[in-house]
Write a protein that holds these residues in place. Structure first.
Motif, PDB file in Angstrom:
ATOM      1  N   SER A   1       0.842  -1.201   0.000  1.00  0.00           N
ATOM      2  CA  SER A   1       0.000   0.000   0.000  1.00  0.00           C
ATOM      3  C   SER A   1       0.877   1.251   0.000  1.00  0.00           C
ATOM      4  O   SER A   1       0.368   2.368  -0.013  1.00  0.00           O
ATOM      5  CB  SER A   1      -0.908   0.012   1.235  1.00  0.00           C
ATOM      6  OG  SER A   1      -0.139  -0.039   2.429  1.00  0.00           O
ATOM      7  N   ASP A   2       2.174   1.033   0.028  1.00  0.00           N
ATOM      8  CA  ASP A   2       3.132   2.133   0.084  1.00  0.00           C
ATOM      9  C   ASP A   2       4.384   1.715  -0.676  1.00  0.00           C
ATOM     10  O   ASP A   2       4.657   0.523  -0.801  1.00  0.00           O
ATOM     11  CB  ASP A   2       3.469   2.454   1.552  1.00  0.00           C
ATOM     12  CG  ASP A   2       4.386   3.662   1.670  1.00  0.00           C
ATOM     13  OD1 ASP A   2       5.579   3.460   1.968  1.00  0.00           O
ATOM     14  OD2 ASP A   2       3.920   4.785   1.447  1.00  0.00           O
ATOM     15  N   GLY A   3       5.149   2.669  -1.185  1.00  0.00           N
ATOM     16  CA  GLY A   3       6.308   2.342  -2.004  1.00  0.00           C
ATOM     17  C   GLY A   3       7.639   2.406  -1.288  1.00  0.00           C
ATOM     18  O   GLY A   3       8.677   2.489  -1.936  1.00  0.00           O
ATOM     19  N   GLN A   4       7.627   2.347   0.048  1.00  0.00           N
ATOM     20  CA  GLN A   4       8.878   2.404   0.793  1.00  0.00           C
ATOM     21  C   GLN A   4       9.200   1.039   1.392  1.00  0.00           C
ATOM     22  O   GLN A   4       8.328   0.397   1.978  1.00  0.00           O
ATOM     23  CB  GLN A   4       8.803   3.443   1.908  1.00  0.00           C
ATOM     24  CG  GLN A   4       8.506   4.852   1.411  1.00  0.00           C
ATOM     25  CD  GLN A   4       8.469   5.849   2.545  1.00  0.00           C
ATOM     26  OE1 GLN A   4       9.496   6.403   2.934  1.00  0.00           O
ATOM     27  NE2 GLN A   4       7.290   6.077   3.086  1.00  0.00           N
ATOM     28  N   VAL A   5      10.464   0.610   1.258  1.00  0.00           N
ATOM     29  CA  VAL A   5      10.894  -0.694   1.757  1.00  0.00           C
ATOM     30  C   VAL A   5      11.968  -0.483   2.821  1.00  0.00           C
ATOM     31  O   VAL A   5      12.943   0.237   2.587  1.00  0.00           O
ATOM     32  CB  VAL A   5      11.458  -1.574   0.619  1.00  0.00           C
ATOM     33  CG1 VAL A   5      11.886  -2.936   1.151  1.00  0.00           C
ATOM     34  CG2 VAL A   5      10.423  -1.742  -0.496  1.00  0.00           C
ATOM     35  N   PHE A   6      11.780  -1.122   3.980  1.00  0.00           N
ATOM     36  CA  PHE A   6      12.678  -0.944   5.116  1.00  0.00           C
ATOM     37  C   PHE A   6      13.306  -2.272   5.514  1.00  0.00           C
ATOM     38  O   PHE A   6      12.785  -3.346   5.206  1.00  0.00           O
ATOM     39  CB  PHE A   6      11.915  -0.352   6.304  1.00  0.00           C
ATOM     40  CG  PHE A   6      11.335   1.013   6.041  1.00  0.00           C
ATOM     41  CD1 PHE A   6      12.029   2.157   6.394  1.00  0.00           C
ATOM     42  CD2 PHE A   6      10.102   1.149   5.416  1.00  0.00           C
ATOM     43  CE1 PHE A   6      11.504   3.416   6.142  1.00  0.00           C
ATOM     44  CE2 PHE A   6       9.559   2.401   5.162  1.00  0.00           C
ATOM     45  CZ  PHE A   6      10.262   3.544   5.523  1.00  0.00           C
ATOM     46  N   ALA A   7      14.429  -2.193   6.216  1.00  0.00           N
ATOM     47  CA  ALA A   7      15.127  -3.399   6.654  1.00  0.00           C
ATOM     48  C   ALA A   7      14.286  -4.147   7.686  1.00  0.00           C
ATOM     49  O   ALA A   7      13.876  -3.557   8.689  1.00  0.00           O
ATOM     50  CB  ALA A   7      16.486  -3.043   7.250  1.00  0.00           C
ATOM     51  N   PRO A   8      14.040  -5.447   7.477  1.00  0.00           N
ATOM     52  CA  PRO A   8      13.207  -6.231   8.409  1.00  0.00           C
ATOM     53  C   PRO A   8      13.979  -6.690   9.643  1.00  0.00           C
ATOM     54  O   PRO A   8      13.388  -7.183  10.593  1.00  0.00           O
ATOM     55  CB  PRO A   8      12.785  -7.424   7.560  1.00  0.00           C
ATOM     56  CG  PRO A   8      13.896  -7.598   6.575  1.00  0.00           C
ATOM     57  CD  PRO A   8      14.406  -6.229   6.282  1.00  0.00           C
ATOM     58  N   PHE A   9      15.294  -6.546   9.616  1.00  0.00           N
ATOM     59  CA  PHE A   9      16.146  -6.911  10.747  1.00  0.00           C
ATOM     60  C   PHE A   9      17.495  -6.212  10.571  1.00  0.00           C
ATOM     61  O   PHE A   9      17.767  -5.615   9.525  1.00  0.00           O
ATOM     62  CB  PHE A   9      16.342  -8.436  10.828  1.00  0.00           C
ATOM     63  CG  PHE A   9      16.747  -9.069   9.523  1.00  0.00           C
ATOM     64  CD1 PHE A   9      18.001  -8.840   8.953  1.00  0.00           C
ATOM     65  CD2 PHE A   9      15.862  -9.897   8.834  1.00  0.00           C
ATOM     66  CE1 PHE A   9      18.367  -9.417   7.747  1.00  0.00           C
ATOM     67  CE2 PHE A   9      16.219 -10.478   7.624  1.00  0.00           C
ATOM     68  CZ  PHE A   9      17.476 -10.231   7.078  1.00  0.00           C
ATOM     69  N   SER A  10      18.333  -6.303  11.598  1.00  0.00           N
ATOM     70  CA  SER A  10      19.688  -5.772  11.461  1.00  0.00           C
ATOM     71  C   SER A  10      20.530  -6.781  10.700  1.00  0.00           C
ATOM     72  O   SER A  10      20.514  -7.971  11.015  1.00  0.00           O
ATOM     73  CB  SER A  10      20.307  -5.511  12.841  1.00  0.00           C
ATOM     74  OG  SER A  10      19.611  -4.480  13.511  1.00  0.00           O
ATOM     75  N   GLY A  11      21.255  -6.312   9.710  1.00  0.00           N
ATOM     76  CA  GLY A  11      22.055  -7.232   8.913  1.00  0.00           C
ATOM     77  C   GLY A  11      22.872  -6.497   7.874  1.00  0.00           C
ATOM     78  O   GLY A  11      23.074  -5.280   7.955  1.00  0.00           O
ATOM     79  N   THR A  12      23.301  -7.234   6.861  1.00  0.00           N
ATOM     80  CA  THR A  12      24.193  -6.698   5.835  1.00  0.00           C
ATOM     81  C   THR A  12      23.568  -6.851   4.454  1.00  0.00           C
ATOM     82  O   THR A  12      22.957  -7.885   4.157  1.00  0.00           O
ATOM     83  CB  THR A  12      25.552  -7.424   5.869  1.00  0.00           C
ATOM     84  OG1 THR A  12      26.123  -7.294   7.167  1.00  0.00           O
ATOM     85  CG2 THR A  12      26.515  -6.848   4.841  1.00  0.00           C
ATOM     86  N   VAL A  13      23.709  -5.823   3.623  1.00  0.00           N
ATOM     87  CA  VAL A  13      23.262  -5.899   2.234  1.00  0.00           C
ATOM     88  C   VAL A  13      24.269  -6.758   1.468  1.00  0.00           C
ATOM     89  O   VAL A  13      25.451  -6.430   1.403  1.00  0.00           O
ATOM     90  CB  VAL A  13      23.175  -4.502   1.597  1.00  0.00           C
ATOM     91  CG1 VAL A  13      22.737  -4.608   0.138  1.00  0.00           C
ATOM     92  CG2 VAL A  13      22.231  -3.613   2.384  1.00  0.00           C
ATOM     93  N   VAL A  14      23.806  -7.879   0.922  1.00  0.00           N
ATOM     94  CA  VAL A  14      24.715  -8.775   0.206  1.00  0.00           C
ATOM     95  C   VAL A  14      24.446  -8.813  -1.297  1.00  0.00           C
ATOM     96  O   VAL A  14      25.210  -9.397  -2.063  1.00  0.00           O
ATOM     97  CB  VAL A  14      24.647 -10.216   0.786  1.00  0.00           C
ATOM     98  CG1 VAL A  14      25.272 -10.258   2.161  1.00  0.00           C
ATOM     99  CG2 VAL A  14      23.221 -10.735   0.820  1.00  0.00           C
ATOM    100  N   ALA A  15      23.366  -8.188  -1.748  1.00  0.00           N
ATOM    101  CA  ALA A  15      23.075  -8.079  -3.183  1.00  0.00           C
ATOM    102  C   ALA A  15      22.217  -6.843  -3.380  1.00  0.00           C
ATOM    103  O   ALA A  15      21.237  -6.645  -2.653  1.00  0.00           O
ATOM    104  CB  ALA A  15      22.357  -9.324  -3.693  1.00  0.00           C
ATOM    105  N   ASP A  16      22.594  -5.995  -4.362  1.00  0.00           N
ATOM    106  CA  ASP A  16      21.828  -4.759  -4.558  1.00  0.00           C
ATOM    107  C   ASP A  16      21.342  -4.552  -5.992  1.00  0.00           C
ATOM    108  O   ASP A  16      20.697  -3.575  -6.280  1.00  0.00           O
ATOM    109  CB  ASP A  16      22.646  -3.538  -4.116  1.00  0.00           C
ATOM    110  CG  ASP A  16      23.989  -3.435  -4.825  1.00  0.00           C
ATOM    111  OD1 ASP A  16      24.309  -4.320  -5.645  1.00  0.00           O
ATOM    112  OD2 ASP A  16      24.724  -2.472  -4.539  1.00  0.00           O
ATOM    113  N   PHE A  17      21.660  -5.461  -6.910  1.00  0.00           N
ATOM    114  CA  PHE A  17      21.171  -5.394  -8.301  1.00  0.00           C
ATOM    115  C   PHE A  17      21.228  -3.957  -8.822  1.00  0.00           C
ATOM    116  O   PHE A  17      20.205  -3.340  -9.129  1.00  0.00           O
ATOM    117  CB  PHE A  17      19.754  -5.949  -8.402  1.00  0.00           C
ATOM    118  CG  PHE A  17      19.650  -7.379  -7.950  1.00  0.00           C
ATOM    119  CD1 PHE A  17      19.935  -8.421  -8.807  1.00  0.00           C
ATOM    120  CD2 PHE A  17      19.286  -7.686  -6.641  1.00  0.00           C
ATOM    121  CE1 PHE A  17      19.859  -9.744  -8.386  1.00  0.00           C
ATOM    122  CE2 PHE A  17      19.208  -9.001  -6.217  1.00  0.00           C
ATOM    123  CZ  PHE A  17      19.496 -10.040  -7.085  1.00  0.00           C
ATOM    124  N   PRO A  18      22.440  -3.369  -8.931  1.00  0.00           N
ATOM    125  CA  PRO A  18      22.579  -1.935  -9.198  1.00  0.00           C
ATOM    126  C   PRO A  18      22.037  -1.448 -10.529  1.00  0.00           C
ATOM    127  O   PRO A  18      21.722  -0.272 -10.658  1.00  0.00           O
ATOM    128  CB  PRO A  18      24.096  -1.710  -9.104  1.00  0.00           C
ATOM    129  CG  PRO A  18      24.706  -3.047  -9.327  1.00  0.00           C
ATOM    130  CD  PRO A  18      23.744  -4.035  -8.766  1.00  0.00           C
TER     131      PRO A  18
END
Length: 652
Positions: free
Chosen positions: A532-549
């Motif tokens: 219902s909204d276009g913002q995505v937030f981290a569901p837990f503390s962790g590390t970004v391991v793939a970002d598909f730039p």
């Protein structure tokens, strides 16, 4: 810093960077296109004809060799910049120093060094070589540092795109404007018009003005942009010419498009470098070159804006072939225009029209070859891959400069010659090298493209789909994190991690989504959310391991103890190539629970004909610990931060 102050600083940074790009491309246009015109036509006016021809030939060969050698030096320059650590940052010291030193050097190169060309020709050649090497190296430092700054200016994807857009506008205006102003400035400051081509005094004035603009705008970048420090920007590995060549050898699609572009850009740069010669020595109307350059500048700016719509309507491959056809038609009209100025302008305009489109097609295929290489070779060589195109441009420019200098000498276009001095034989040699040789090179490029380049939009989308399905198999760079947590984990009981909703919306089973790999469990267990909204937030503390730039449609995360999860926005949204998506994080970055990861614009997804459902999949990997998922909530409305699952990590 308050929000208003931050926005003001960002705007000042973008404007300064745009002006930096303007001055940078004015300098490059002068160096790559008009410096040889000065060398061949005006530098050795005081020398005898035979000696002038020998001097021009020597200078031409020297420049060509030095520019080719520079290709090997460039990666080392990048490494030096990466390792620079001052209170002003990695890049700004080299942008400023490179801009100022190269500006002073190029201004001196547009002189006869106080008569050394005829008083002591041998000493002049020695001094010239030293000055040119100095100018070239410092310009390379400025060039590499300047275009490497965008990631350092901001970690916000939206801000990076705005900065890059400002820079593209500035560079386009600078690159086109230098052709518009060259002859008016030269003639305004010349004592003798010399058949409309001006004299040495006028050419020095042109060089001094452009050099001053370049130096001032470089200093502006140093004063008004702000590099942001972050451990993610620390240099991890040196780039070498050997590595670039190694990637080319093993990535066949990158090699194919590289060979295509190499022969194409060499042909194009030969023609482009000869255009002012044509107006000066064939038409005998050098002053009308201003109108020609102005028309082509406007055409180029408009054509760039048309690329997205044309690529969507016809596909990139068709845009390439149609553009080449239009370009060759324009070149043919130009070649047979003779003394007719309207036909020259018409042919030149048609010839210049598709060049930005061809460049964009090549750039997109080179960019897509990053994922192709990642799938084929098992590792991502983004920086090395994207460094290939500038190297090819520099090589093509070096060859073009050599061809121009030697052709001008053979055709008699040296030592103050005018159009009336050019014989039919000289004009024939000139036209052969300006039109026939480049046409052959362009056609060779087309043959290579047709027979070897297969990486179109559809193939790239399939590659990204495959990478998504196997993304967890290529996780790297988190071993140190795991090692740091190993001791704490060994003392703990089974660890339970709350998985919070990354986006607000309605929960739904993963089996009901429109993507088969997610629905049939190939991607792993998980859940989906109709947003219902276009913002995505981290569901837990962790590390970004793939970002598909290149597509920005998904984020791969890993908990601090190694559990991988993929958050994928929409079905088949990879086909949108990043349109409507903004990333706020990069691979390797550690994020806290609730930190914003990305944004997407649902109307853009729906307009493209795709479903915007956010799919969440947990994947087992060899490095992941043993864990189980417990669903706290299966359906209904959720808000960002609501716990929807729990991850129980088993103690070894």
């Amino acid at each position: 810093m308050n929000e208003a102050s931050s926005k003001s600083q960002s705007m000042a940074s973008r404007i300064a960077y745009s002006f930096g790009a303007f001055g940078h491309d004015m300098f490059y246009g002068m160096l790559s296109t008009y410096f040889m015109m000065f060398v061949t036509g005006h530098l050795f006016n005081s020398n005898s004809g035979g000696q002038a021809a020998h001097m021009v030939s020597f200078i031409t060969i020297t420049i060509m060799v030095l520019r080719i050698v520079e290709l090997v030096i460039d990666p080392f320059i990048g490494n030096v910049i990466d390792k620079t650590d001052t209170k002003w940052g990695h890049f700004k010291p080299w942008v400023v120093a490179g801009g100022v030193v190269s500006a002073v050097a190029i201004a001196l190169l547009f002189t006869n060094l106080w008569g050394l060309t005829y008083k002591n020709p041998v000493l002049y050649l020695v001094v010239f070589a030293i000055l040119y090497i100095t100018m070239d190296i410092f310009y390379s430092f400025n060039d590499v540092a300047f275009w490497s700054m965008i990631p350092a200016i901001s970690f916000d994807s939206a801000e990076r795109e705005k900065t890059a857009t400002f820079a593209r506008v500035g560079s386009t205006l600078g690159g086109q404007l230098v052709g518009v102003v060259v002859m008016p400035i030269v003639l305004a400051f010349s004592i003798s018009s010399n058949g409309g081509s001006g004299d040495s005094r006028g050419w020095f004035a042109f060089a001094a003005i452009v050099a001053a603009i370049s130096a001032i705008t470089s200093c502006g970048v140093g004063l008004f942009t702000h590099e942001k420090k972050n451990e993610l920007r620390e240099n991890k590995e040196n780039t070498t010419f050997k590595k670039v060549f190694g990637v080319l050898l093993h990535n066949d699609q990158l090699m194919a498009i590289a060979v295509t572009y190499l022969v194409y850009t060499t042909g194009i740069q030969i023609v482009n470098s000869f255009q002012l010669y044509y107006f000066t020595y064939i038409l005998g109307r050098a002053s009308t070159y201003t109108l020609y350059a102005l028309i082509n500048g406007v055409i180029g700016a408009v054509t760039v804006a048309l690329f997205p719509a044309l690529a969507k309507k016809f596909s990139r491959m068709k845009v390439f072939y149609y553009s080449i056809l239009v370009l060759l038609i324009g070149l043919a009209i130009f070649a047979f225009a003779g003394q007719s100025l309207p036909m020259v302008i018409l042919g030149g305009a048609i010839y210049m029209l598709p060049q930005p489109l061809i460049f964009m097609v090549v750039l997109m295929i080179i960019t897509d070859s990053v994922e192709y290489g990642q799938l084929k070779l098992g590792h991502r060589d983004e920086a090395v891959t994207l460094s290939v195109r500038p190297l090819l441009d520099k090589f093509g420019g070096a060859v073009a400069g050599g061809v121009v200098g030697m052709t001008a000498t053979a055709a008699g276009m040296i030592s103050g010659a005018t159009a009336s001095d050019i014989t039919a034989h000289g004009a024939g040699i000139f036209k052969l090298m300006m039109f026939v040789v480049p046409a052959i090179l362009i056609l060779l490029g087309v043959l290579c493209f047709k027979s070897k380049v297969k990486l179109d939009e559809k193939m790239h989308a399939q590659i990204v789909d495959e990478l998504e399905q196997s993304w967890h198999q290529h996780l790297e760079g988190n071993d140190s994190v795991r090692e740091e947590l190993a001791e704490d984990a060994s003392l703990a009981k089974d660890l339970v991690i709350d998985f919070k909703a990354p986006v607000s919306g309605t929960l739904m089973p993963l089996s009901q989504v429109g993507s088969k790999p997610f629905a049939d469990g190939t991607m792993g267990l998980g859940i989906a959310i109709k947003p219902s909204d276009g913002q995505v937030f981290a569901p837990f503390s962790g590390t970004v391991v793939a970002d598909f730039p290149t597509t920005r449609h998904a984020i791969g995360l890993e908990t601090d103890n190694g559990v991988p999860v993929l958050i994928h926005v929409g079905v088949d949204t990879v086909q949108m190539r990043g349109t409507g998506f903004i990333n706020y994080v990069v691979k390797g970055q550690h994020v806290a629970a609730g930190e914003k990861l990305m944004e997407f614009w649902a109307p853009a997804i729906k307009k493209a004909g795709h479903d915007d459902t956010v799919m969440i999949a947990f994947t087992k990997s060899e490095k992941a610990p043993d864990y189980t998922l417990t669903y706290v909530k299966h359906n209904g409305e959720v808000k960002v931060g609501d716990t929807i699952m729990q991850i129980e990590v088993k103690k070894d």
